[in-house]
Design a protein around this motif. Structure first.
Motif, PDB file in Angstrom:
ATOM      1  N   SER A 180       0.874  -1.169   0.082  1.00 22.12           N
ATOM      2  CA  SER A 180      -0.045  -0.029  -0.077  1.00 22.12           C
ATOM      3  C   SER A 180       0.857   1.182   0.133  1.00 22.12           C
ATOM      4  N   PRO A 181       0.188   2.403  -0.380  1.00 19.17           N
ATOM      5  CA  PRO A 181       1.283   3.717  -0.438  1.00 19.17           C
ATOM      6  C   PRO A 181       1.811   3.846   0.986  1.00 19.17           C
ATOM      7  N   GLY A 182       3.022   4.391   1.029  1.00 21.98           N
ATOM      8  CA  GLY A 182       3.550   4.759   2.379  1.00 21.98           C
ATOM      9  C   GLY A 182       4.100   3.400   2.885  1.00 21.98           C
ATOM     10  N   THR A 183       4.510   2.514   2.241  1.00 19.04           N
ATOM     11  CA  THR A 183       5.027   1.173   2.793  1.00 19.04           C
ATOM     12  C   THR A 183       6.412   1.416   3.054  1.00 19.04           C
ATOM     13  N   ILE A 184       6.891   1.168   4.438  1.00 24.67           N
ATOM     14  CA  ILE A 184       8.505   0.866   4.644  1.00 24.67           C
ATOM     15  C   ILE A 184       8.679  -0.367   5.071  1.00 24.67           C
ATOM     16  N   LEU A 185       9.676  -1.020   4.433  1.00 24.33           N
ATOM     17  CA  LEU A 185      10.084  -2.403   4.624  1.00 24.33           C
ATOM     18  C   LEU A 185      11.737  -2.236   5.009  1.00 24.33           C
ATOM     19  N   VAL A 186      12.111  -2.771   6.048  1.00 23.91           N
ATOM     20  CA  VAL A 186      13.616  -2.873   6.542  1.00 23.91           C
ATOM     21  C   VAL A 186      14.174  -3.880   5.780  1.00 23.91           C
ATOM     22  N   LYS A 187      15.618  -3.973   5.678  1.00 27.32           N
ATOM     23  CA  LYS A 187      16.312  -5.024   4.946  1.00 27.32           C
ATOM     24  C   LYS A 187      16.029  -6.182   5.324  1.00 27.32           C
ATOM     25  N   ASN A 188      16.148  -7.293   4.222  1.00 24.03           N
ATOM     26  CA  ASN A 188      15.596  -8.474   4.332  1.00 24.03           C
ATOM     27  C   ASN A 188      14.225  -8.785   4.642  1.00 24.03           C
ATOM     28  N   THR A 189      13.303  -7.913   4.406  1.00 27.13           N
ATOM     29  CA  THR A 189      12.009  -8.439   4.635  1.00 27.13           C
ATOM     30  C   THR A 189      11.491  -9.547   3.533  1.00 27.13           C
ATOM     31  N   ILE A 190      10.644 -10.204   3.907  1.00 26.11           N
ATOM     32  CA  ILE A 190      10.058 -11.081   2.942  1.00 26.11           C
ATOM     33  C   ILE A 190       8.545 -11.024   3.026  1.00 26.11           C
ATOM     34  N   VAL A 191       7.991 -10.582   1.890  1.00 26.43           N
ATOM     35  CA  VAL A 191       6.492 -10.478   1.920  1.00 26.43           C
ATOM     36  C   VAL A 191       5.894 -11.520   1.037  1.00 26.43           C
ATOM     37  N   LYS A 192       4.897 -12.269   1.391  1.00 28.33           N
ATOM     38  CA  LYS A 192       4.305 -13.558   1.132  1.00 28.33           C
ATOM     39  C   LYS A 192       3.699 -13.102  -0.238  1.00 28.33           C
ATOM     40  N   ARG A 193       3.563 -14.296  -1.039  1.00 22.59           N
ATOM     41  CA  ARG A 193       2.699 -14.297  -2.192  1.00 22.59           C
ATOM     42  C   ARG A 193       1.124 -13.841  -1.891  1.00 22.59           C
ATOM     43  N   LEU A 194       0.739 -12.873  -2.719  1.00 25.43           N
ATOM     44  CA  LEU A 194      -0.771 -12.335  -2.403  1.00 25.43           C
ATOM     45  C   LEU A 194      -1.146 -11.618  -1.107  1.00 25.43           C
ATOM     46  N   GLU A 195       0.115 -11.392  -0.400  1.00 22.41           N
ATOM     47  CA  GLU A 195       0.000 -10.581   0.867  1.00 22.41           C
ATOM     48  C   GLU A 195      -0.133  -8.845   0.681  1.00 22.41           C
ATOM     49  N   LEU A 196      -1.050  -8.302   1.400  1.00 22.14           N
ATOM     50  CA  LEU A 196      -1.111  -7.146   1.516  1.00 22.14           C
ATOM     51  C   LEU A 196      -0.399  -6.591   2.574  1.00 22.14           C
ATOM     52  N   ILE A 197       0.286  -5.572   2.441  1.00 17.11           N
ATOM     53  CA  ILE A 197       1.329  -4.897   3.332  1.00 17.11           C
ATOM     54  C   ILE A 197       0.320  -3.297   3.568  1.00 17.11           C
ATOM     55  N   GLN A 198      -0.440  -3.188   4.747  1.00 15.51           N
ATOM     56  CA  GLN A 198      -1.126  -1.935   4.858  1.00 15.51           C
ATOM     57  C   GLN A 198      -0.574  -1.299   6.559  1.00 15.51           C
ATOM     58  N   GLN A 199       0.481  -0.464   6.392  1.00 12.55           N
ATOM     59  CA  GLN A 199       0.876  -0.153   7.817  1.00 12.55           C
ATOM     60  C   GLN A 199       0.266   0.838   8.495  1.00 12.55           C
ATOM     61  N   LEU A 200      -0.723   1.428   7.721  1.00 16.40           N
ATOM     62  CA  LEU A 200      -1.507   2.437   8.437  1.00 16.40           C
ATOM     63  C   LEU A 200      -3.002   2.302   8.002  1.00 16.40           C
ATOM     64  N   LYS A 201      -4.026   2.330   8.981  1.00 14.96           N
ATOM     65  CA  LYS A 201      -5.369   2.351   8.586  1.00 14.96           C
ATOM     66  C   LYS A 201      -5.862   3.644   8.441  1.00 14.96           C
ATOM     67  N   GLU A 202      -7.009   3.941   7.781  1.00 11.07           N
ATOM     68  CA  GLU A 202      -7.543   5.348   7.447  1.00 11.07           C
ATOM     69  C   GLU A 202      -8.055   5.915   8.681  1.00 11.07           C
TER      70      GLU A 202
END
Length: 202
Positions: A180-202
């Motif tokens: 999602s917009p505004g995503t921050i991922l540190v080094k060596n992050t693994i995001v799974k297949r079909l995963e949604l990354i949403q660090q902030l809700k509205e």
């Protein structure tokens, strides 16, 4: 404060005068920065207008270029991809067929597989995007479209409606994942297949 170098080790090599900027500031200023870089490039690049392609890069058929673009040594840009500048591809970057890149920096040895979209983002070294993954850069569904980012429980306002992701070196993004917009991922992050990354809700 979000320091880009903590995520992308070689940021000072490409942006020695701007690595202190926030990620969204660097993305916003990318066009002006790259124009100055193009003016100083060597004979190793083929330069036409605001597009500079290293002579050791490979660009397949039917690639569309728009805006200010630098493609570095040993890059590969697959057929039918669409690059909407300002864009800087570091050394040995692979852009798969049918991918779309907009206003982004992608650092060395990273791979963006076929049918990906990356918008307004900073992508570190040795990143692998599997097919169909998305770095979204705009909240279409929200009434308030201003993008904020969250890092170590601190929320930062970008004062922008267009910012995608900051992805740390050596991360892996699975097929059809959405950042999602505004995503921050540190080094060596693994995001799974079909995963949604949403660090902030509205």
């Amino acid at each position: 404060m979000i320091t880009i170098k903590k995520f992308v080790e070689n940021i000072n090599y490409y942006f020695p005068d701007h690595s202190h900027n926030s990620p969204w500031e660097l993305v916003e200023q990318l066009g002006g920065i790259l124009l100055k870089v193009i003016a100083g490039l060597s004979y190793e690049y083929h330069i036409e207008g605001n597009i500079a392609i290293h002579k050791k890069a490979v660009v397949e058929k039917n690639v569309s270029f728009k805006g200010i673009i630098i493609i570095s040594e040993n890059c590969f840009v697959g057929a039918n991809s669409y690059l909407r500048g300002p864009i800087l591809l570091g050394k040995n970057v692979t852009i798969g067929p049918g991918a779309e890149i907009k206003q982004s920096f992608i650092s060395d040895n990273s791979i963006v597989a076929h049918f990906n979209y990356i918008g307004n983002s900073i992508i570190g070294q040795n990143i692998n995007f599997e097919a169909g993954s998305i770095c979204a850069n705009h909240y279409n569904e929200r009434e308030n479209k201003q993008i904020s980012v969250k890092y170590k429980d601190v929320v930062y306002l970008t004062n922008s409606e267009k910012f995608g992701s900051l992805i740390g070196d050596h991360s892996k993004i699975g097929a059809n994942a959405v950042l999602s917009p505004g995503t921050i991922l540190v080094k060596n992050t693994i995001v799974k297949r079909l995963e949604l990354i949403q660090q902030l809700k509205e």
